[in-house]
Scaffold this active site. Sequence first.
Site, PDB file in Angstrom:
ATOM      1  N   HIS A  37       0.839  -1.204   0.000  1.00 57.03           N
ATOM      2  CA  HIS A  37       0.000   0.000   0.000  1.00 57.03           C
ATOM      3  C   HIS A  37       0.876   1.257   0.000  1.00 57.03           C
ATOM      4  CE1 HIS A  37      -2.769  -2.965   2.143  1.00 57.03           C
ATOM      5  NE2 HIS A  37      -3.495  -2.587   1.100  1.00 57.03           N
ATOM      6  N   LYS A 151      -0.339  -6.736  -8.126  1.00 56.61           N
ATOM      7  CA  LYS A 151      -0.586  -8.028  -7.477  1.00 56.61           C
ATOM      8  C   LYS A 151      -2.005  -8.475  -7.805  1.00 56.61           C
ATOM      9  CE  LYS A 151      -1.631  -9.250  -2.971  1.00 56.61           C
ATOM     10  NZ  LYS A 151      -2.656 -10.226  -3.250  1.00 56.61           N
ATOM     11  N   MET A 186       3.348  -9.216  -0.578  1.00 57.47           N
ATOM     12  CA  MET A 186       2.722  -8.628   0.613  1.00 57.47           C
ATOM     13  C   MET A 186       1.217  -8.617   0.429  1.00 57.47           C
ATOM     14  SD  MET A 186       5.292  -5.580   1.537  1.00 57.47           S
ATOM     15  CE  MET A 186       6.911  -5.977   2.153  1.00 57.47           C
ATOM     16  N   SER A 188      -2.600  -8.140   3.001  1.00 55.92           N
ATOM     17  CA  SER A 188      -3.207  -8.025   4.330  1.00 55.92           C
ATOM     18  C   SER A 188      -3.570  -9.408   4.860  1.00 55.92           C
ATOM     19  CB  SER A 188      -4.464  -7.159   4.255  1.00 55.92           C
ATOM     20  OG  SER A 188      -4.159  -5.925   3.658  1.00 55.92           O
TER      21      SER A 188
HETATM   22  P1  AMP Z   1      -6.349  -4.008  -0.700  1.00 53.87           P
HETATM   23  O1  AMP Z   1      -6.239  -3.220   0.570  1.00 53.87           O
HETATM   24  O2  AMP Z   1      -5.904  -5.410  -0.583  1.00 53.87           O
HETATM   25  O3  AMP Z   1      -7.699  -3.834  -1.352  1.00 53.87           O
HETATM   26  O4  AMP Z   1      -5.321  -3.338  -1.700  1.00 53.87           O
HETATM   27  C1  AMP Z   1      -5.357  -1.972  -2.007  1.00 53.87           C
HETATM   28  C2  AMP Z   1      -4.433  -1.712  -3.161  1.00 53.87           C
HETATM   29  O5  AMP Z   1      -3.116  -2.109  -2.810  1.00 53.87           O
HETATM   30  C3  AMP Z   1      -4.816  -2.516  -4.413  1.00 53.87           C
HETATM   31  O6  AMP Z   1      -4.658  -1.700  -5.554  1.00 53.87           O
HETATM   32  C4  AMP Z   1      -3.822  -3.644  -4.391  1.00 53.87           C
HETATM   33  O7  AMP Z   1      -3.536  -4.175  -5.671  1.00 53.87           O
HETATM   34  C5  AMP Z   1      -2.595  -2.961  -3.813  1.00 53.87           C
HETATM   35  N1  AMP Z   1      -1.687  -3.945  -3.248  1.00 53.87           N
HETATM   36  C6  AMP Z   1      -1.990  -4.959  -2.394  1.00 53.87           C
HETATM   37  N2  AMP Z   1      -0.894  -5.709  -2.140  1.00 53.87           N
HETATM   38  C7  AMP Z   1       0.119  -5.152  -2.854  1.00 53.87           C
HETATM   39  C8  AMP Z   1       1.499  -5.474  -3.025  1.00 53.87           C
HETATM   40  N3  AMP Z   1       2.058  -6.514  -2.407  1.00 53.87           N
HETATM   41  N4  AMP Z   1       2.243  -4.700  -3.839  1.00 53.87           N
HETATM   42  C9  AMP Z   1       1.688  -3.631  -4.482  1.00 53.87           C
HETATM   43  N5  AMP Z   1       0.398  -3.280  -4.360  1.00 53.87           N
HETATM   44  C10 AMP Z   1      -0.385  -4.025  -3.566  1.00 53.87           C
END
Ligand code: AMP
Length: 283
Positions: A37, A151, A186, A188
């Site tokens: 993030h 990712k 990475m 959550s």
């Molecule tokens: P999320 O909180 O999982 O909905 O992710 C929010 C944003 O962070 C989304 O655009 C994901 O693709 C991005 N994201 C999650 N994990 C990663 C990672 N390991 N590397 C880069 N971006 C990420």
Amino acid sequence: MILLKKSSQLSEQVLRLQTAGLKTGFVPTMGALHNGHLSLLKASKQNNDITVCSIFVNPTQFNNASDFKKYPVTLENDILVLEQAGTDILFLPGVHEIYPNGTTQSQPYGLGYLESSLEGKYRPGHFQGVCQVMNRLLDIVQPHQLYMGRKDYQQCMVVKKLLHIMRSDTILNTCPTQREPDGLAMSSRNMRLNAEERKNAVTIFNVLQLLKNTLQPGCLDDAITTGKQMLEQNHFTVDYVAITDATTLEPVTHWDGSQALIVLIAAFMHEVRLIDNMIITGP
Ligand code: AMP
């Protein structure tokens, strides 16, 4: 950092800043923030005057009730991390702010093939939920630039399509996957893994690397079988190991080595579903 919970407050605030000529970058998240993030926030800060981050665990994109219920929440730490990262505005809406008229969708988004393949196939309704929340968030924030992670490769394609459908001027920037030192992407959801599961989880990365380094024209099926076996031997239950065209996500049967491919994996480590991918540009 300003923390706002009401959509109307956020709309007013960004409109005021945008009228003053400031460029807005937007990073939508579901919280439980990690360096993946943070890399999106950094990219936004480098290219915009104002960076808005949202934290909203969107119920409509979960096709599994227990996954939604168990989604990690680390709000206090997230706020600290966002402040340290220099985020200008944190949007922290409740469900009613995002869905004032309820979560029922009036009409589905026409996502075509993206909706019936890979994540779309294994998580029915997921991408409709993603479009529902993204459409609403984009409507509130009206960002110049949007930052998302590769990712979630198929999600990036879905949001690109949504921007096209909505004739939006927002520019989508997709950022590289951030990994742990051993290669695990990475996520959550990694917080839900115990020590043993965490150790085995790196197999996803190992399979992606192996396929990237050894894939030869004419033996895609063998590579997929090898990948599945490696995952199963390391206690994964596999949804898919797929090798597709990197730009369309359409299946590839004949590869002459010139077409850019992508290997995509989705697999359960017991209760926790993990996804990852890697681009392959040549043998
Ligand atoms: P999320 O909180 O999982 O909905 O992710 C929010 C944003 O962070 C989304 O655009 C994901 O693709 C991005 N994201 C999650 N994990 C990663 C990672 N390991 N590397 C880069 N971006 C990420």
